[in-house]
Design a protein around this motif. Structure first.
Motif, short mmCIF file in Angstrom:
data_model
loop_
_atom_site.label_atom_id
_atom_site.label_comp_id
_atom_site.label_asym_id
_atom_site.label_seq_id
_atom_site.Cartn_x
_atom_site.Cartn_y
_atom_site.Cartn_z
N GLU A 79 0.84 -1.20 0.00
CA GLU A 79 0.00 0.00 0.00
C GLU A 79 0.88 1.25 0.00
N GLY A 80 1.91 1.25 0.81
CA GLY A 80 2.85 2.39 0.84
C GLY A 80 3.59 2.53 -0.48
N ASN A 81 4.01 1.43 -1.06
CA ASN A 81 4.72 1.45 -2.34
C ASN A 81 3.83 2.03 -3.44
N ALA A 82 2.56 1.65 -3.46
CA ALA A 82 1.64 2.13 -4.49
C ALA A 82 1.40 3.63 -4.39
N ALA A 83 1.54 4.19 -3.19
CA ALA A 83 1.27 5.61 -2.98
C ALA A 83 2.49 6.50 -3.25
N GLN A 84 3.67 5.92 -3.34
CA GLN A 84 4.88 6.72 -3.53
C GLN A 84 5.09 7.10 -4.99
N ALA A 85 5.81 8.20 -5.17
CA ALA A 85 6.10 8.69 -6.52
C ALA A 85 6.95 7.68 -7.29
N ARG A 86 6.73 7.66 -8.58
CA ARG A 86 7.55 6.85 -9.49
C ARG A 86 8.44 7.80 -10.27
N LYS A 87 9.62 7.38 -10.59
CA LYS A 87 10.55 8.18 -11.37
C LYS A 87 10.79 7.53 -12.72
N ARG A 88 10.81 8.36 -13.76
CA ARG A 88 11.26 7.88 -15.06
C ARG A 88 12.78 7.82 -14.98
N VAL A 89 13.37 6.84 -15.63
CA VAL A 89 14.82 6.67 -15.59
C VAL A 89 15.33 6.55 -17.02
N ALA A 90 16.33 7.37 -17.33
CA ALA A 90 17.01 7.30 -18.63
C ALA A 90 18.46 6.90 -18.36
N PRO B 231 17.38 -2.07 -13.98
CA PRO B 231 18.49 -1.23 -13.50
C PRO B 231 19.06 -0.41 -14.65
N PRO B 232 19.54 0.80 -14.37
CA PRO B 232 20.06 1.67 -15.42
C PRO B 232 21.17 1.05 -16.26
N GLU B 233 22.08 0.32 -15.65
CA GLU B 233 23.17 -0.28 -16.43
C GLU B 233 22.65 -1.35 -17.38
N ARG B 234 21.58 -2.03 -16.98
CA ARG B 234 20.96 -3.02 -17.86
C ARG B 234 20.22 -2.32 -19.01
#
Length: 175
Positions: free
Chosen positions: A22-33, A68-71
């Motif tokens: 529930e806490g995870n679903a409420a937290q912000a998501r980040k786009r990653v490049a 992961p970013p390196e992947r």
């Protein structure tokens, strides 16, 4: 009298995991490049010309869910250039503020080292996302890259020279 609320604990794994989800679903998501700085034996850097947006860019792209970013870099290089490289370290982390229709994102640039002359000569776009590639001097790269990625590129070159990764906020080093 207010009812007592009970916060689950790890002693009850099912309730604890539901609470965490529930806490995870409420937290912000980040786009990653995640991009890579690749050079040829002459010291020129590899740029790509994407078909889906204006201007030149560094090779790389957007991370997939839980990637992961390196992947991300490895996958994008394989898909777009049929190239495998061993990353030599992190050069830049840039927090990019919301802009246009986009939320904020975290952008990485990794050091991909140097390709051989033979590899450089054989590199070609391998899918429809790229129209062309070019190995260019640092000055040519600055002229071709859009402002946002150009600042990140300059920071990556500084990090490469100093041997220390840089943290940026919207392309500006904080330290």
């Amino acid at each position: 009298m207010r009812p007592t609320t009970h916060t689950p604990t790890p002693a009850d794994p099912e309730a604890w995991n539901a609470y965490l989800a529930e806490g995870n679903a409420a937290q912000a998501r980040k786009r990653v490049a995640a991009d890579v700085l690749l050079r040829d034996p002459a010291g020129r850097v590899l740029l790509v010309n994407p078909t889906y947006k204006p201007g030149w860019d560094l090779p790389g792209g957007m991370a997939e869910e839980n990637e992961p970013p390196e992947r991300t870099v490895a996958r994008e290089l394989g898909e777009e250039l049929a190239l495998e490289v061993t990353l030599r370290g992190l050069l830049v982390v840039d927090w990019v503020a919301p802009h246009g229709p986009w939320d904020d994102q975290i952008a990485f640039i990794f050091d991909g080292g140097m390709v051989t002359s033979a590899q450089a000569a054989e590199l070609r776009p391998q899918d429809a996302e790229l129209s062309e590639i070019a190995f260019v001097t640092q000055n040519e790269a600055r002229n071709r890259l859009r402002h946002r990625i150009g600042r990140r590129f300059d920071a990556a070159m500084r990090a490469l020279d100093s041997g220390r990764p840089l943290y940026l906020r919207d392309g500006v080093p904080l330290v």
